[in-house]
Design a protein around this motif. Sequence first.
Motif, PDB file in Angstrom:
ATOM      1  N   ILE A  93       6.092 -33.564 -19.758  1.00 15.01           N
ATOM      2  CA  ILE A  93       6.414 -33.155 -18.393  1.00 15.01           C
ATOM      3  C   ILE A  93       5.285 -33.574 -17.463  1.00 15.01           C
ATOM      4  O   ILE A  93       4.133 -33.192 -17.657  1.00 15.01           O
ATOM      5  CB  ILE A  93       6.618 -31.629 -18.308  1.00 15.01           C
ATOM      6  CG1 ILE A  93       7.766 -31.203 -19.214  1.00 15.01           C
ATOM      7  CG2 ILE A  93       6.895 -31.208 -16.870  1.00 15.01           C
ATOM      8  CD1 ILE A  93       7.928 -29.701 -19.309  1.00 15.01           C
ATOM      9  N   LEU A  94       5.630 -34.362 -16.459  1.00 15.57           N
ATOM     10  CA  LEU A  94       4.643 -34.784 -15.471  1.00 15.57           C
ATOM     11  C   LEU A  94       4.702 -33.868 -14.253  1.00 15.57           C
ATOM     12  O   LEU A  94       5.691 -33.176 -14.021  1.00 15.57           O
ATOM     13  CB  LEU A  94       4.890 -36.234 -15.054  1.00 15.57           C
ATOM     14  CG  LEU A  94       4.804 -37.282 -16.168  1.00 15.57           C
ATOM     15  CD1 LEU A  94       4.923 -38.678 -15.581  1.00 15.57           C
ATOM     16  CD2 LEU A  94       3.511 -37.157 -16.965  1.00 15.57           C
ATOM     17  N   GLN A  95       3.630 -33.880 -13.484  1.00 19.10           N
ATOM     18  CA  GLN A  95       3.576 -33.065 -12.280  1.00 19.10           C
ATOM     19  C   GLN A  95       4.733 -33.420 -11.345  1.00 19.10           C
ATOM     20  O   GLN A  95       5.146 -34.577 -11.254  1.00 19.10           O
ATOM     21  CB  GLN A  95       2.248 -33.290 -11.548  1.00 19.10           C
ATOM     22  CG  GLN A  95       1.020 -32.815 -12.291  1.00 19.10           C
ATOM     23  CD  GLN A  95       0.897 -31.305 -12.330  1.00 19.10           C
ATOM     24  OE1 GLN A  95       1.610 -30.599 -11.632  1.00 19.10           O
ATOM     25  NE2 GLN A  95      -0.013 -30.811 -13.142  1.00 19.10           N
ATOM     26  N   ASP A  96       5.220 -32.419 -10.644  1.00 14.89           N
ATOM     27  CA  ASP A  96       6.323 -32.621  -9.715  1.00 14.89           C
ATOM     28  C   ASP A  96       5.955 -33.692  -8.687  1.00 14.89           C
ATOM     29  O   ASP A  96       4.934 -33.595  -8.014  1.00 14.89           O
ATOM     30  CB  ASP A  96       6.632 -31.292  -9.006  1.00 14.89           C
ATOM     31  CG  ASP A  96       7.917 -31.350  -8.211  1.00 14.89           C
ATOM     32  OD1 ASP A  96       8.804 -32.136  -8.577  1.00 14.89           O
ATOM     33  OD2 ASP A  96       8.034 -30.608  -7.217  1.00 14.89           O
ATOM     34  N   GLY A  97       6.774 -34.715  -8.599  1.00 14.45           N
ATOM     35  CA  GLY A  97       6.555 -35.781  -7.626  1.00 14.45           C
ATOM     36  C   GLY A  97       5.750 -36.950  -8.142  1.00 14.45           C
ATOM     37  O   GLY A  97       5.719 -38.010  -7.503  1.00 14.45           O
ATOM     38  N   CYS A  98       5.104 -36.798  -9.297  1.00 10.88           N
ATOM     39  CA  CYS A  98       4.250 -37.866  -9.830  1.00 10.88           C
ATOM     40  C   CYS A  98       5.078 -39.089 -10.226  1.00 10.88           C
ATOM     41  O   CYS A  98       4.782 -40.220  -9.821  1.00 10.88           O
ATOM     42  CB  CYS A  98       3.456 -37.346 -11.023  1.00 10.88           C
ATOM     43  SG  CYS A  98       2.429 -38.585 -11.835  1.00 10.88           S
ATOM     44  N   THR A  99       6.118 -38.867 -11.011  1.00  6.14           N
ATOM     45  CA  THR A  99       6.952 -39.981 -11.473  1.00  6.14           C
ATOM     46  C   THR A  99       7.595 -40.709 -10.301  1.00  6.14           C
ATOM     47  O   THR A  99       7.576 -41.946 -10.229  1.00  6.14           O
ATOM     48  CB  THR A  99       8.048 -39.469 -12.427  1.00  6.14           C
ATOM     49  OG1 THR A  99       7.439 -38.828 -13.549  1.00  6.14           O
ATOM     50  CG2 THR A  99       8.918 -40.612 -12.915  1.00  6.14           C
ATOM     51  N   THR A 100       8.151 -39.947  -9.366  1.00  2.00           N
ATOM     52  CA  THR A 100       8.803 -40.552  -8.200  1.00  2.00           C
ATOM     53  C   THR A 100       7.829 -41.409  -7.408  1.00  2.00           C
ATOM     54  O   THR A 100       8.166 -42.509  -6.960  1.00  2.00           O
ATOM     55  CB  THR A 100       9.386 -39.459  -7.287  1.00  2.00           C
ATOM     56  OG1 THR A 100      10.315 -38.674  -8.032  1.00  2.00           O
ATOM     57  CG2 THR A 100      10.092 -40.068  -6.089  1.00  2.00           C
ATOM     58  N   PHE A 101       6.606 -40.914  -7.250  1.00  2.03           N
ATOM     59  CA  PHE A 101       5.606 -41.677  -6.504  1.00  2.03           C
ATOM     60  C   PHE A 101       5.346 -43.023  -7.161  1.00  2.03           C
ATOM     61  O   PHE A 101       5.378 -44.072  -6.500  1.00  2.03           O
ATOM     62  CB  PHE A 101       4.304 -40.891  -6.400  1.00  2.03           C
ATOM     63  CG  PHE A 101       3.140 -41.734  -5.948  1.00  2.03           C
ATOM     64  CD1 PHE A 101       3.064 -42.188  -4.640  1.00  2.03           C
ATOM     65  CD2 PHE A 101       2.144 -42.110  -6.838  1.00  2.03           C
ATOM     66  CE1 PHE A 101       2.009 -42.990  -4.216  1.00  2.03           C
ATOM     67  CE2 PHE A 101       1.084 -42.903  -6.431  1.00  2.03           C
ATOM     68  CZ  PHE A 101       1.022 -43.347  -5.121  1.00  2.03           C
ATOM     69  N   PHE A 102       5.072 -43.020  -8.465  1.00  2.00           N
ATOM     70  CA  PHE A 102       4.765 -44.278  -9.144  1.00  2.00           C
ATOM     71  C   PHE A 102       5.972 -45.221  -9.137  1.00  2.00           C
ATOM     72  O   PHE A 102       5.819 -46.439  -8.987  1.00  2.00           O
ATOM     73  CB  PHE A 102       4.296 -44.013 -10.571  1.00  2.00           C
ATOM     74  CG  PHE A 102       2.862 -43.576 -10.667  1.00  2.00           C
ATOM     75  CD1 PHE A 102       1.838 -44.410 -10.255  1.00  2.00           C
ATOM     76  CD2 PHE A 102       2.528 -42.326 -11.159  1.00  2.00           C
ATOM     77  CE1 PHE A 102       0.506 -44.016 -10.331  1.00  2.00           C
ATOM     78  CE2 PHE A 102       1.204 -41.917 -11.244  1.00  2.00           C
ATOM     79  CZ  PHE A 102       0.193 -42.763 -10.828  1.00  2.00           C
ATOM     80  N   GLN A 103       7.169 -44.666  -9.287  1.00  6.59           N
ATOM     81  CA  GLN A 103       8.364 -45.510  -9.255  1.00  6.59           C
ATOM     82  C   GLN A 103       8.533 -46.170  -7.896  1.00  6.59           C
ATOM     83  O   GLN A 103       8.814 -47.373  -7.800  1.00  6.59           O
ATOM     84  CB  GLN A 103       9.600 -44.675  -9.605  1.00  6.59           C
ATOM     85  CG  GLN A 103       9.666 -44.259 -11.069  1.00  6.59           C
ATOM     86  CD  GLN A 103      10.777 -43.276 -11.359  1.00  6.59           C
ATOM     87  OE1 GLN A 103      11.239 -42.551 -10.466  1.00  6.59           O
ATOM     88  NE2 GLN A 103      11.220 -43.219 -12.604  1.00  6.59           N
ATOM     89  N   LYS A 104       8.369 -45.398  -6.828  1.00  8.49           N
ATOM     90  CA  LYS A 104       8.484 -45.953  -5.475  1.00  8.49           C
ATOM     91  C   LYS A 104       7.364 -46.954  -5.196  1.00  8.49           C
ATOM     92  O   LYS A 104       7.573 -47.973  -4.530  1.00  8.49           O
ATOM     93  CB  LYS A 104       8.437 -44.823  -4.442  1.00  8.49           C
ATOM     94  CG  LYS A 104       9.617 -43.871  -4.480  1.00  8.49           C
ATOM     95  CD  LYS A 104      10.871 -44.507  -3.924  1.00  8.49           C
ATOM     96  CE  LYS A 104      11.999 -43.490  -3.842  1.00  8.49           C
ATOM     97  NZ  LYS A 104      13.261 -44.103  -3.345  1.00  8.49           N
ATOM     98  N   LEU A 105       6.188 -46.658  -5.715  1.00 10.32           N
ATOM     99  CA  LEU A 105       5.037 -47.519  -5.467  1.00 10.32           C
ATOM    100  C   LEU A 105       5.248 -48.912  -6.052  1.00 10.32           C
ATOM    101  O   LEU A 105       5.029 -49.924  -5.378  1.00 10.32           O
ATOM    102  CB  LEU A 105       3.780 -46.886  -6.065  1.00 10.32           C
ATOM    103  CG  LEU A 105       2.457 -47.616  -5.828  1.00 10.32           C
ATOM    104  CD1 LEU A 105       2.096 -47.609  -4.350  1.00 10.32           C
ATOM    105  CD2 LEU A 105       1.336 -46.979  -6.651  1.00 10.32           C
ATOM    106  N   ILE A 106       5.685 -48.969  -7.300  1.00  7.19           N
ATOM    107  CA  ILE A 106       5.842 -50.278  -7.939  1.00  7.19           C
ATOM    108  C   ILE A 106       7.053 -51.033  -7.405  1.00  7.19           C
ATOM    109  O   ILE A 106       7.151 -52.251  -7.565  1.00  7.19           O
ATOM    110  CB  ILE A 106       5.944 -50.145  -9.475  1.00  7.19           C
ATOM    111  CG1 ILE A 106       7.190 -49.357  -9.874  1.00  7.19           C
ATOM    112  CG2 ILE A 106       4.686 -49.511 -10.044  1.00  7.19           C
ATOM    113  CD1 ILE A 106       7.428 -49.313 -11.369  1.00  7.19           C
ATOM    114  N   GLN A 107       7.977 -50.310  -6.763  1.00 11.41           N
ATOM    115  CA  GLN A 107       9.141 -50.970  -6.169  1.00 11.41           C
ATOM    116  C   GLN A 107       8.813 -51.593  -4.817  1.00 11.41           C
ATOM    117  O   GLN A 107       9.583 -52.400  -4.302  1.00 11.41           O
ATOM    118  CB  GLN A 107      10.287 -49.967  -6.000  1.00 11.41           C
ATOM    119  CG  GLN A 107      10.918 -49.523  -7.314  1.00 11.41           C
ATOM    120  CD  GLN A 107      11.849 -48.336  -7.142  1.00 11.41           C
ATOM    121  OE1 GLN A 107      12.130 -47.896  -6.027  1.00 11.41           O
ATOM    122  NE2 GLN A 107      12.325 -47.797  -8.255  1.00 11.41           N
TER     123      GLN A 107
END
Length: 622
Positions: free
Chosen positions: A446-460
């Motif tokens: 489990i990652l911190q809330d918002g962490c995964t979304t941030f990295f996904q948006k960043l690399i996109q």
Amino acid sequence: MLSLLFSTFPVKRPLPVFNIFSLYHFAPCGYAGSSRFSSFAAVSLPAWRSKLRSSMSVSRVASSSLSTLDSEIGLAKKLWNKCRRESTFAMYTPFTVCLASGNLKVDSFRHYISQDVYFLKAFAQAYELAEEYADDDDEKFSIAELRRGILKELKMHYSFVQEWGTDSTAEITPNPATVRYTDFLLATTSGKVEGQKAPGKLATPFEKTKVAAYTLGAMTPCMRLYAFLGKEFQKCVHPNEESHPYLKWIETYSSENFQASALQTEELLDKLSVSLTGEELDIIERLYHQAMKLEIEFFNAQPLVQPVNVPLIKDPNFTKDQLMLFSDFDLTCTVLDSSAILAEIAIVTAPKSDQPQSETPMGRMSSADLRKTWEILSNQYVEEHEQCMERIMASGKAEKFKYELLEKALEQLAEFEKRANDRVIESEVLKGLNIEDIKRAGERLILQDGCTTFFQKLIQSDSIDLKVHILSYCWCGNLIRSAFSSAGLDMLSIHANELVFSDSVSTGEILKIMESPINKVQAFHSILKECEDKRNVRVYVGDSVGDLLCLLEADIGIVIGNSSSLRKISSHFGVSFVPLFSGLVMKQKECREGSPSTWNSRTGILYTVSSWAEIHAFILGW
């Protein structure tokens, strides 16, 4: 790495082993069923989990559903808590940062006021309709009082119009974002809610009350958001800063009167919602969330003709610069620390005490002996860690920040961490772990809330030249790679220690790559050296003393969480902490036409955030 065993574990008491692994739906490779697993179900984790928690605690957890939030909290408060991400994005829009800083161009403020006047007229109309629908006299009175507050706010806006030399008689042309918001609001007041059948005649008091509740559900977030922004902006205004051109705006929305109006709106929403069904409450939640998104779009639609330092990727300098993002992993990205996970995999998959030695794979310790060994190691670590911190703090407090002095002091911590890791290797507590078990645990981490979304948006994002590096003390890089790979983030570069495997089973040895703050900053510099052909804007995100040198070497060092040990060491050596939003506002005040961004390394200033949403809003925007 052993330090992570005692660091910020986000629970108030040791969890049973079963509870840890139920988070991962964990089933050890090579073990049929769950008999071995269930034998540990009632056993608490070693006491070391909580020994340093009081001094290094954080409260960042994944967001909860509405139904799981505290039942004693009113509906409006629950909805606001669920929309804290949106409130953060609203605060970090270019327009709001410029407004808070006071250097917003006058023409932009005039345009905003004209749009807000148009919106407030619709807001007042919505209150009027809600008053008609309310069945209770007290509710009608409350709504009428709130409507009078909006009319008073409109008068203030008209005074702004006159003060800033705008023609108050000119017809206002709303921009598309304003129209979307007002159309949404007025449609809601007429009972036209997305996903619901168009209402017929509102014949019964209950039907009318329901529409009144829906209307308040669409209006309350605006009131609470402006009350929130007013208070946040007020923190950025110096007590003697009378020259701030928009001080009147800030004082209005931070005032006790407006705060009381926002609270009154929330209390009214709570009252109107008491008799609603679960399905109807879900509708209010959707309306509330939609209103918050429309607020963000409203702020983002305000035209700006000036340099702005947010979002970072839209800084004009990035046409020639490369963004280098570095991040720690354990308890910066994760909810659980990886060392605790590896320790539990070892204990859960270890042979039972009564199993014959000849049947014990690789001569592993029994689970009982393994647990005792972990406890001995952890107790020794806690004691020696405290002694190490005392030695570091024994030197006189620095009068001002000196990086070299801090770096020298942290060499003591580096030596201590290396000795602790050597003991882990010698004890063979990490022997016999199956690599597939580790990967499976990583995939379910489990990652911190918002962490995964941030990295996904960043690399996109294809608008900037970007490199992302994860620097971690984790004993097993495979765990990190599995965690990010499961979210489609294989392109992140992972720099961590590695367990040594023989036929997919760990030998107990650790390939030591990154054990200390010194190792981390060395890796940081090595990575930068490979990119010397480009100017790099360096951002580092971390949460602990182990990240301190990298945080200071970065142009922008962002601290997530509230580790007291990090703050004690930092304060002792002259490092200061500033909330990221306040820092942005200060930078915006310095921002001038044609001037470059002024982020620099080794300033002795670190920027604090409460969530990954803040990092996302700052770097990427909405």
